[in-house]
Write an enzyme that holds these catalytic residues in place. Sequence first.
Site, mmCIF file in Angstrom:
data_model
loop_
_atom_site.group_PDB
_atom_site.id
_atom_site.type_symbol
_atom_site.label_atom_id
_atom_site.label_comp_id
_atom_site.label_asym_id
_atom_site.label_seq_id
_atom_site.Cartn_x
_atom_site.Cartn_y
_atom_site.Cartn_z
ATOM 1 N N ARG A 161 27.693 42.809 30.690
ATOM 2 C CA ARG A 161 29.099 42.915 30.320
ATOM 3 C C ARG A 161 29.297 42.148 29.022
ATOM 4 O O ARG A 161 28.923 40.975 28.929
ATOM 5 C CB ARG A 161 29.973 42.309 31.413
ATOM 6 C CG ARG A 161 31.416 42.336 31.026
ATOM 7 C CD ARG A 161 32.272 41.608 32.004
ATOM 8 N NE ARG A 161 33.660 41.723 31.568
ATOM 9 C CZ ARG A 161 34.585 40.817 31.809
ATOM 10 N NH1 ARG A 161 34.287 39.733 32.485
ATOM 11 N NH2 ARG A 161 35.814 40.991 31.383
ATOM 12 N N ASN A 203 45.789 44.439 46.641
ATOM 13 C CA ASN A 203 46.133 43.739 47.891
ATOM 14 C C ASN A 203 47.606 43.448 48.109
ATOM 15 O O ASN A 203 48.015 43.172 49.226
ATOM 16 C CB ASN A 203 45.387 42.397 47.940
ATOM 17 C CG ASN A 203 43.893 42.605 47.936
ATOM 18 O OD1 ASN A 203 43.366 43.291 48.795
ATOM 19 N ND2 ASN A 203 43.211 42.033 46.958
ATOM 20 N N ARG A 245 48.517 33.342 31.832
ATOM 21 C CA ARG A 245 48.800 33.745 30.437
ATOM 22 C C ARG A 245 50.229 34.275 30.329
ATOM 23 O O ARG A 245 50.690 34.989 31.221
ATOM 24 C CB ARG A 245 47.821 34.835 29.994
ATOM 25 C CG ARG A 245 46.411 34.314 29.814
ATOM 26 C CD ARG A 245 45.445 35.442 29.501
ATOM 27 N NE ARG A 245 44.300 35.377 30.378
ATOM 28 C CZ ARG A 245 43.478 36.375 30.623
ATOM 29 N NH1 ARG A 245 43.651 37.545 30.035
ATOM 30 N NH2 ARG A 245 42.461 36.219 31.438
ATOM 31 N N GLY A 249 46.884 44.187 42.399
ATOM 32 C CA GLY A 249 47.142 45.628 42.515
ATOM 33 C C GLY A 249 46.572 46.233 43.788
ATOM 34 O O GLY A 249 47.167 47.130 44.392
HETATM 35 P P1 AMP Z 1 41.302 39.209 40.292
HETATM 36 O O1 AMP Z 1 41.488 38.522 38.971
HETATM 37 O O2 AMP Z 1 41.259 40.698 40.195
HETATM 38 O O3 AMP Z 1 40.165 38.637 41.109
HETATM 39 O O4 AMP Z 1 42.627 38.887 41.140
HETATM 40 C C1 AMP Z 1 42.930 37.599 41.559
HETATM 41 C C2 AMP Z 1 44.369 37.560 42.042
HETATM 42 O O5 AMP Z 1 44.542 38.460 43.157
HETATM 43 C C3 AMP Z 1 44.777 36.188 42.572
HETATM 44 O O6 AMP Z 1 45.677 35.588 41.665
HETATM 45 C C4 AMP Z 1 45.514 36.472 43.850
HETATM 46 O O7 AMP Z 1 46.814 36.004 43.743
HETATM 47 C C5 AMP Z 1 45.604 37.977 43.957
HETATM 48 N N1 AMP Z 1 45.489 38.394 45.343
HETATM 49 C C6 AMP Z 1 44.379 38.516 46.093
HETATM 50 N N2 AMP Z 1 44.707 38.896 47.345
HETATM 51 C C7 AMP Z 1 46.057 39.008 47.390
HETATM 52 C C8 AMP Z 1 47.018 39.358 48.400
HETATM 53 N N3 AMP Z 1 46.651 39.680 49.636
HETATM 54 N N4 AMP Z 1 48.321 39.372 48.061
HETATM 55 C C9 AMP Z 1 48.718 39.043 46.823
HETATM 56 N N5 AMP Z 1 47.881 38.716 45.829
HETATM 57 C C10 AMP Z 1 46.570 38.694 46.109
#
Ligand code: AMP
Length: 397
Positions: free
Chosen positions: A91, A335, A241, A333
């Site tokens: 990546r 979850n 951010r 998105g």
């Molecule tokens: P990523 O950068 O794609 O790994 O996403 C991380 C973010 O996903 C974290 O800030 C979490 O707040 C959010 N997240 C994970 N699970 C949940 C959930 N069940 N409900 C709301 N936010 C979630």
Amino acid sequence: MNILVINCGSSSLKYQLIDSGTEEVLAKGLCERIGIDGSVLTHTPAGKDKVKIETPMPNHTVAVKLVIDALTDAEHGVVKSLDEINAVGHRVVHGGEKFASSVVINDEVLGAIEECNDLAPLHNPANLIGINSCREIMPDVPMVAVFDTAFHQTMPEKAYLYGLPYEYYEKYKIRRYGFHGTSHDYVSARAAEILGKTRDTLKIIVCHLGNGGSVSAVDHGKCVDTSMGLTPLEGIIMGTRSGSIDPAICDFICQKEHLTSAEMNSILNKKSGVLGMSKVSSDFRDIEAAANDGNTLAEVTLDAFYYSVAKYIGAYAAAMNGVDAIAFTAGVGENNVLGRAEIAKYLGYLGTEIDAEKNNVRGEDRVISTDESKVALLCVPTNEELAIARQTASLVK
Ligand code: AMP
């Protein structure tokens, strides 16, 4: 073909070994604290227990060597020897204007990636270290660079030029590049597949909502606009951010608080977004919990986040003169059931209808709108590692 996917940061290295034929993940893991005390490798072979190896990793070359040892280990390994690793996919965050697609790595490509270091000073040098370390240890294994920016290179000038003196574009290549391209590419293709259509017949908006977030407009398979810009700071409100703000705010705060531009930049990247707004956390789960407990600042923060995503969806529906599908992906998105429903509330004018029961799903591929909805809404888990492995396999065949 077994593809080792490497995502290298300045002090970390994430990896997955993927069989490109079956698309099975044979093993995955993470090296942390490279170059600092307390280095640790966490290795998870498929179907076996996770192992933690605590040993000094003074540099990335040592870390790569340990990863290869773990992958070929008699007990927790998944292949017999290095010969069973057929290619490596790296990546790379910034490919500038030089790379509109993934590329097999050679000395010339390395030089061109290095030329993009200025545009991503925190990421590209680390990505290069990862590539060089792998080349040192596996000199005969073909390697491919997969760029976060490449998918967005199809944007027209009207979308990528800023309202700045043109000379800055000429001199420094200051323009919109966009990021998370591997995810936007993968998710838009997968959304079309779920709908039983081909991507080149659809207008799709992808909302990659994670700790970092971006929205993109994919018109008949080509990205025509995206919310992140020269750097991953622009666009929607994110975990830490700020997203887009009035640029004059920076000078105003610097003067009031006696800050340097580097300090201001750090505040915009690390202390802003939903973390700074809510004073609670950068994690959406914590903010949701606080809002449920009656914290009004947390409530307003979530509203502002949903609103910022909805505004980009509106902008991109206009940019494409319509939209057939809107896909939600990444941590939030995939979850955040409530978040998708709240964003969908803004989209009634498009004839969009979310189905509460179908939407009540986490991390699963599915259509979440009603059969009557004029625009399909989807939850599509992203898989950037698989996308990197696929592109690597197709280039080294
Ligand atoms: P990523 O950068 O794609 O790994 O996403 C991380 C973010 O996903 C974290 O800030 C979490 O707040 C959010 N997240 C994970 N699970 C949940 C959930 N069940 N409900 C709301 N936010 C979630």
